[in-house]
Design a protein around this motif. Structure first.
Motif, PDB file in Angstrom:
ATOM      1  N   PRO A   1       1.149  -8.797  10.157  1.00 56.51           N
ATOM      2  CA  PRO A   1       1.982  -8.604   8.960  1.00 56.51           C
ATOM      3  C   PRO A   1       1.263  -8.729   7.624  1.00 56.51           C
ATOM      4  O   PRO A   1       1.781  -8.284   6.611  1.00 56.51           O
ATOM      5  N   LEU A   2       0.068  -9.341   7.612  1.00 54.97           N
ATOM      6  CA  LEU A   2      -0.642  -9.556   6.358  1.00 54.97           C
ATOM      7  C   LEU A   2       0.274 -10.333   5.405  1.00 54.97           C
ATOM      8  O   LEU A   2       0.814 -11.354   5.790  1.00 54.97           O
ATOM      9  N   ASP A   3       0.487  -9.849   4.196  1.00 54.00           N
ATOM     10  CA  ASP A   3       1.351 -10.553   3.250  1.00 54.00           C
ATOM     11  C   ASP A   3       2.748  -9.926   3.163  1.00 54.00           C
ATOM     12  O   ASP A   3       3.510 -10.228   2.259  1.00 54.00           O
ATOM     13  N   ARG A   4       3.085  -9.073   4.124  1.00 58.55           N
ATOM     14  CA  ARG A   4       4.377  -8.385   4.090  1.00 58.55           C
ATOM     15  C   ARG A   4       5.484  -9.280   4.632  1.00 58.55           C
ATOM     16  O   ARG A   4       5.304  -9.990   5.619  1.00 58.55           O
ATOM     17  N   LEU A   5       6.649  -9.221   3.982  1.00 56.39           N
ATOM     18  CA  LEU A   5       7.834  -9.961   4.400  1.00 56.39           C
ATOM     19  C   LEU A   5       8.929  -8.974   4.761  1.00 56.39           C
ATOM     20  O   LEU A   5       8.960  -7.860   4.232  1.00 56.39           O
TER      21      LEU A   5
END
Length: 169
Positions: free
Chosen positions: A139-143
């Protein structure tokens, strides 16, 4: 929500956050919001800022992303989150602009004909501007956009009061 009527109607999520897309080789990093007519029926429809914020980026990072806007928001606790609006047909704001929740930032596009018209919408837990991929293995920094907005909404579902920034403008 960044699409539809002021009540958020007439839009569906065609590809949800973190759904696997074998054809694209990874998990989807945002929500693809389409008009209920599908295909290009929503081409040119307005796209709205999901919250008060500062425009960090407004441009075209690559043909596949098309015109893209990134807005920084600060939560009540002081945390910085970014919203990203991609595949736009037109951008109606500029970097450095303050935008109010519900203010038009652009219109739905096709990323230069790469896709049927829709809005690719992301929420990021970030303090740096990075366009990044639309599909990823982690997801990395994705919400999750829907869950994040729901958790931070801070108002009743039927409360359509204007944003503080919009009232000040």
């Amino acid at each position: 929500p960044p699409r539809g009527t002021e009540h958020g109607g007439l839009v569906y999520n065609a590809q949800k956050f973190w759904e696997m897309n074998e054809k694209r080789g990874g998990h989807h990093t945002g929500d693809d919001l389409n008009g209920i007519g599908g295909m290009n029926t929503d081409l040119g429809d307005p796209v709205y800022s999901t919250a008060d914020g500062l425009v960090l980026y407004a441009g075209e990072p690559s043909p596949g992303w098309g015109k893209t806007v990134i807005v920084a928001h600060r939560t009540l606790e002081g945390k910085v989150l970014h919203s990203m609006y991609a595949h736009l047909h037109r951008i109606d704001i500029s970097p450095g602009n303050l935008v109010a929740r519900g203010e038009k930032v652009g219109t739905v596009g096709t990323a230069n004909g790469h896709y049927p018209a829709h809005l690719h919408f992301e929420i990021r837990d970030s303090d740096g501007v990075d366009i990044g991929p639309g599909y990823a293995a982690v997801p990395l920094d994705r919400l999750d956009p829907a869950a994040t907005i729901s958790a931070l909404r801070n108002a009743a579902d039927d409360d359509l009061s204007p944003s503080p920034l919009r009232a000040a403008k």
